[in-house]
Design a protein around this motif. Structure first.
Motif, PDB file in Angstrom:
ATOM      1  N   ALA A 178     -12.489  -9.597  -0.059  1.00  0.00           N
ATOM      2  CA  ALA A 178     -13.589  -9.269   0.776  1.00  0.00           C
ATOM      3  C   ALA A 178     -14.765  -8.835   0.089  1.00  0.00           C
ATOM      4  CB  ALA A 178     -13.284  -8.815   2.180  1.00  0.00           C
ATOM      5  N   GLY A 179     -15.288  -9.455  -1.313  1.00  0.00           N
ATOM      6  CA  GLY A 179     -16.121  -9.212  -1.802  1.00  0.00           C
ATOM      7  C   GLY A 179     -16.019  -7.736  -2.720  1.00  0.00           C
ATOM      8  N   ALA A 180     -14.806  -7.088  -2.606  1.00  0.00           N
ATOM      9  CA  ALA A 180     -14.561  -5.767  -3.122  1.00  0.00           C
ATOM     10  C   ALA A 180     -13.602  -5.995  -4.399  1.00  0.00           C
ATOM     11  CB  ALA A 180     -14.159  -4.690  -2.318  1.00  0.00           C
ATOM     12  N   GLU A 181     -13.701  -5.320  -5.538  1.00  0.00           N
ATOM     13  CA  GLU A 181     -12.586  -5.553  -6.559  1.00  0.00           C
ATOM     14  C   GLU A 181     -12.261  -3.992  -6.887  1.00  0.00           C
ATOM     15  OE1 GLU A 181     -14.713  -7.728  -9.540  1.00  0.00           O
ATOM     16  OE2 GLU A 181     -15.029  -5.992 -10.633  1.00  0.00           O
ATOM     17  N   ARG A 182     -10.961  -4.211  -7.501  1.00  0.00           N
ATOM     18  CA  ARG A 182     -10.427  -2.933  -8.030  1.00  0.00           C
ATOM     19  C   ARG A 182      -9.667  -3.199  -9.389  1.00  0.00           C
ATOM     20  NH1 ARG A 182      -5.390   0.290  -4.960  1.00  0.00           N
ATOM     21  NH2 ARG A 182      -5.334   1.853  -6.424  1.00  0.00           N
ATOM     22  N   VAL A 183      -9.851  -2.240 -10.295  1.00  0.00           N
ATOM     23  CA  VAL A 183      -9.225  -2.494 -11.448  1.00  0.00           C
ATOM     24  C   VAL A 183      -8.213  -1.641 -11.781  1.00  0.00           C
ATOM     25  CG1 VAL A 183      -9.634  -2.427 -14.055  1.00  0.00           C
ATOM     26  CG2 VAL A 183     -11.359  -3.477 -12.732  1.00  0.00           C
ATOM     27  N   LEU A 184      -7.114  -2.093 -12.305  1.00  0.00           N
ATOM     28  CA  LEU A 184      -5.832  -1.002 -12.559  1.00  0.00           C
ATOM     29  C   LEU A 184      -5.745  -1.561 -14.046  1.00  0.00           C
ATOM     30  CD1 LEU A 184      -3.541  -1.908  -9.580  1.00  0.00           C
ATOM     31  CD2 LEU A 184      -5.277   0.132  -9.804  1.00  0.00           C
ATOM     32  N   THR A 185      -5.182  -0.326 -14.939  1.00  0.00           N
ATOM     33  CA  THR A 185      -4.795  -0.351 -16.467  1.00  0.00           C
ATOM     34  C   THR A 185      -3.915   0.574 -16.564  1.00  0.00           C
ATOM     35  OG1 THR A 185      -6.443   1.082 -17.065  1.00  0.00           O
ATOM     36  CG2 THR A 185      -7.177  -1.292 -16.961  1.00  0.00           C
ATOM     37  N   GLY A 186      -3.214   0.445 -17.536  1.00  0.00           N
ATOM     38  CA  GLY A 186      -2.093   1.435 -18.002  1.00  0.00           C
ATOM     39  C   GLY A 186      -1.393   0.938 -19.251  1.00  0.00           C
ATOM     40  N   GLY A 187      -0.401   1.553 -19.864  1.00  0.00           N
ATOM     41  CA  GLY A 187       0.308   1.179 -20.924  1.00  0.00           C
ATOM     42  C   GLY A 187       1.450   1.915 -21.337  1.00  0.00           C
ATOM     43  N   GLU A 188       1.875   1.544 -22.591  1.00  0.00           N
ATOM     44  CA  GLU A 188       3.117   2.283 -22.951  1.00  0.00           C
ATOM     45  C   GLU A 188       2.941   2.431 -24.852  1.00  0.00           C
ATOM     46  OE1 GLU A 188       6.937   0.906 -21.644  1.00  0.00           O
ATOM     47  OE2 GLU A 188       6.246   0.465 -19.629  1.00  0.00           O
ATOM     48  N   ALA A 189       3.624   3.484 -25.246  1.00  0.00           N
ATOM     49  CA  ALA A 189       3.864   3.683 -26.607  1.00  0.00           C
ATOM     50  C   ALA A 189       4.533   2.570 -27.292  1.00  0.00           C
ATOM     51  CB  ALA A 189       4.019   4.956 -27.034  1.00  0.00           C
ATOM     52  N   ARG A 234      -3.839 -11.706   8.067  1.00  0.00           N
ATOM     53  CA  ARG A 234      -3.544 -11.133   6.853  1.00  0.00           C
ATOM     54  C   ARG A 234      -4.582 -11.059   6.175  1.00  0.00           C
ATOM     55  NH1 ARG A 234       1.226 -15.459   6.802  1.00  0.00           N
ATOM     56  NH2 ARG A 234      -0.286 -16.504   5.627  1.00  0.00           N
ATOM     57  N   PRO A 235      -4.525  -9.721   5.398  1.00  0.00           N
ATOM     58  CA  PRO A 235      -5.651  -9.490   4.375  1.00  0.00           C
ATOM     59  C   PRO A 235      -5.329 -10.697   3.100  1.00  0.00           C
ATOM     60  CG  PRO A 235      -4.298  -7.687   4.340  1.00  0.00           C
ATOM     61  CD  PRO A 235      -3.725  -8.663   5.429  1.00  0.00           C
ATOM     62  N   SER A 236      -6.309 -11.134   2.348  1.00  0.00           N
ATOM     63  CA  SER A 236      -6.196 -11.968   1.154  1.00  0.00           C
ATOM     64  C   SER A 236      -6.580 -11.548   0.041  1.00  0.00           C
ATOM     65  CB  SER A 236      -6.796 -13.216   1.779  1.00  0.00           C
ATOM     66  OG  SER A 236      -6.783 -14.363   0.809  1.00  0.00           O
ATOM     67  N   PHE A 237      -5.765 -11.602  -1.005  1.00  0.00           N
ATOM     68  CA  PHE A 237      -6.321 -11.046  -2.260  1.00  0.00           C
ATOM     69  C   PHE A 237      -6.173 -12.164  -3.406  1.00  0.00           C
ATOM     70  CE2 PHE A 237      -5.196  -7.687   0.436  1.00  0.00           C
ATOM     71  CZ  PHE A 237      -5.685  -6.666   0.015  1.00  0.00           C
TER      72      PHE A 237
END
Length: 165
Positions: free
Chosen positions: A40-51, A13-16
């Motif tokens: 595994a040493g990589a990163e990802r950023v997610l963002t969002g929002g609402e009014a 299983r991949p681990s996050f």
């Protein structure tokens, strides 16, 4: 610790590691959310929002969107400074809400049921552990997602006519 999902051999299983945060100006008001995902040493950023939203909705949305971005079967540790999010899993609130037909202990309806139900679907596909991190305590990843959530909120502040923060 509360874990969800069905186990598979750990080596397959991949681990996050995930850090999440939500921000809101007014409650309700414009809001933003952010998630930092590491694997595994990589990163990802997610963002969002609402009014027009609430802080709790933004906290939950950050968790939901992070989980949706991960493969089924993954091992995941979610760090959040939201007691609302972490305690729902670690103290069994969410399980009791479902068992009682989405009613709280006081008999009132559970707020944000749509997001909780979606998070339950996503946790069922992965092994997820929720951990509390102290907000504004200098944890670099928590500071980072806090800043990203506030930045994401800024666009929705303008959209809602609330002006700059």
């Amino acid at each position: 610790m509360h874990e969800t999902g069905s186990p598979a051999p750990a080596e397959s299983r991949p681990s996050f590691v995930v850090y999440t945060d939500g921000a809101c100006s007014g409650n309700p008001g414009p809001g933003g959310w952010a998630a930092l995902i590491r694997n595994a040493g990589a990163e990802r950023v997610l963002t969002g929002g609402e009014a027009r939203t609430t802080n709790n909705r933004m906290e939950l949305t950050a968790v939901l969107e992070a989980l949706r971005a991960l493969p089924p079967g993954a091992d995941v540790v979610v760090y959040s400074d939201s007691a609302y999010v972490v305690n729902a899993f670690r103290q069994g609130w969410l399980r009791r809400w479902v068992e009682s037909g989405w009613r709280k202990a006081d008999g009132g309806p559970v707020e944000n049921r749509d997001l909780w139900a979606a998070i339950l679907e996503e946790t069922a596909r992965r092994t997820v552990r929720f951990e509390k991190v102290r907000g504004h305590a200098g944890v670099p990843e928590n500071v980072r997602v806090d800043r990203l959530a506030v930045r994401a909120m800024a666009a929705y502040r303008r959209e809602s006519g609330a002006g700059p923060r």
